[in-house]
Design an enzyme around this catalytic site. Structure first.
Site, PDB file in Angstrom:
ATOM      1  CE  LYS A 181      -3.789  -2.352   2.428  1.00 38.19           C
ATOM      2  NZ  LYS A 181      -4.751  -2.265   3.551  1.00 38.19           N
ATOM      3  CG  PHE A 213     -13.044   1.037   7.279  1.00 39.19           C
ATOM      4  CD1 PHE A 213     -12.599   0.410   6.128  1.00 39.19           C
ATOM      5  CD2 PHE A 213     -13.823   0.308   8.176  1.00 39.19           C
ATOM      6  CE1 PHE A 213     -12.926  -0.922   5.857  1.00 39.19           C
ATOM      7  CE2 PHE A 213     -14.147  -1.027   7.909  1.00 39.19           C
ATOM      8  CZ  PHE A 213     -13.697  -1.641   6.747  1.00 39.19           C
ATOM      9  NE  ARG A 232      -6.307 -12.456   4.965  1.00 34.85           N
ATOM     10  CZ  ARG A 232      -7.072 -11.365   5.040  1.00 34.85           C
ATOM     11  NH1 ARG A 232      -6.939 -10.396   4.134  1.00 34.85           N
ATOM     12  NH2 ARG A 232      -7.954 -11.223   5.993  1.00 34.85           N
ATOM     13  CB  THR A 277      -7.254  -5.962   9.882  1.00 35.45           C
ATOM     14  OG1 THR A 277      -7.693  -7.104   9.137  1.00 35.45           O
ATOM     15  CG2 THR A 277      -7.635  -4.693   9.144  1.00 35.45           C
ATOM     16  NE  ARG A 281      -2.172  -5.934   7.131  1.00 32.19           N
ATOM     17  CZ  ARG A 281      -3.324  -6.468   6.760  1.00 32.19           C
ATOM     18  NH1 ARG A 281      -3.916  -7.396   7.516  1.00 32.19           N
ATOM     19  NH2 ARG A 281      -3.891  -6.088   5.626  1.00 32.19           N
ATOM     20  CG  ASN A 336      -3.456  -2.691   6.962  1.00 33.64           C
ATOM     21  OD1 ASN A 336      -3.284  -2.381   5.785  1.00 33.64           O
ATOM     22  ND2 ASN A 336      -4.552  -3.301   7.390  1.00 33.64           N
ATOM     23  CG  HIS A 391      -5.212  -6.404  -0.413  1.00 36.01           C
ATOM     24  ND1 HIS A 391      -6.426  -6.489   0.208  1.00 36.01           N
ATOM     25  CD2 HIS A 391      -5.253  -7.263  -1.472  1.00 36.01           C
ATOM     26  CE1 HIS A 391      -7.188  -7.357  -0.454  1.00 36.01           C
ATOM     27  NE2 HIS A 391      -6.504  -7.834  -1.482  1.00 36.01           N
ATOM     28  CD  GLU A 413      -8.760  -9.226  -3.663  1.00 31.61           C
ATOM     29  OE1 GLU A 413      -7.589  -9.636  -3.465  1.00 31.61           O
ATOM     30  OE2 GLU A 413      -9.564  -9.004  -2.732  1.00 31.61           O
TER      31      GLU A 413
END
Ligand code: DAT
Ligand code: MG
Length: 142
Positions: free
Chosen positions: A13, A61, A89, A95, A106, A120, A123, A134
């Site tokens: 991100k 959010f 993950r 998260t 994270r 964070n 993704h 995606e």
């Protein structure tokens, strides 16, 4: 029993790009043993993000999330390997970066910055269905 290989969509991100953590994230993916299949760096537009985050439309959010994700370059990556969706993950962690365990991306690299959206760093697709959807959004030619 053998498990079929699978693919997942990973995004580094804008906070990860800004903080110079793209290489660190990609390094963790490769060190884990997953293969980088495709990679592109660009600032995503709102249409693409609205499609990507459609499940979150209407949540408090959502607007801050789209603002944040369109605020700078993102590195979009397709990774490959048996159970890489679940595996990435696990590498990413929870998260909320404050709660994410040390040892995770994270947990090690992220924190709360007091914003309406949690920045964070990464993704990762959360299911084979999400991954297929995606990857189609970020790499339509793949
Ligand atoms: P994840 O990215 O772990 O799959 P998600 O899909 O539920 O989490 O949410 C997408 C992103 O939105 C998440 O990475 C950070 C942000 N977010 C989620 N829940 C939030 C919350 N309660 N407050 C602030 N930001 C949130
Ligand atoms: Mg999600």
């Amino acid at each position: 029993m053998t498990t079929q290989t699978e693919r997942s969509l990973v995004l580094v991100k804008p906070d990860g790009f800004e903080r110079g953590l793209t290489g660190e994230v990609l390094g963790r993916i490769e060190t884990k043993g997953y293969v980088l299949v495709a990679l592109d760096i660009f600032t995503p537009d709102r249409d693409r993000l609205a499609e990507h985050y459609a499940e979150h439309e209407g949540k408090p959010f959502y607007a801050p999330l789209v603002d944040f994700m369109s605020s700078g370059p993102v590195t979009a990556v397709v990774i490959e390997g048996q159970r890489c969706i679940e595996g990435f993950r696990a590498l990413a962690g929870a998260t909320d970066p404050t709660a994410a365990l040390p040892g995770t991306i994270r947990g090690d690299l992220g924190r709360d910055w007091g914003q309406q959206v949690q920045a964070n760093i990464v993704h990762g697709s959360d299911s084979p269905e999400s991954a297929a959807r995606e990857i189609g959004i970020w790499f339509p030619d793949l």
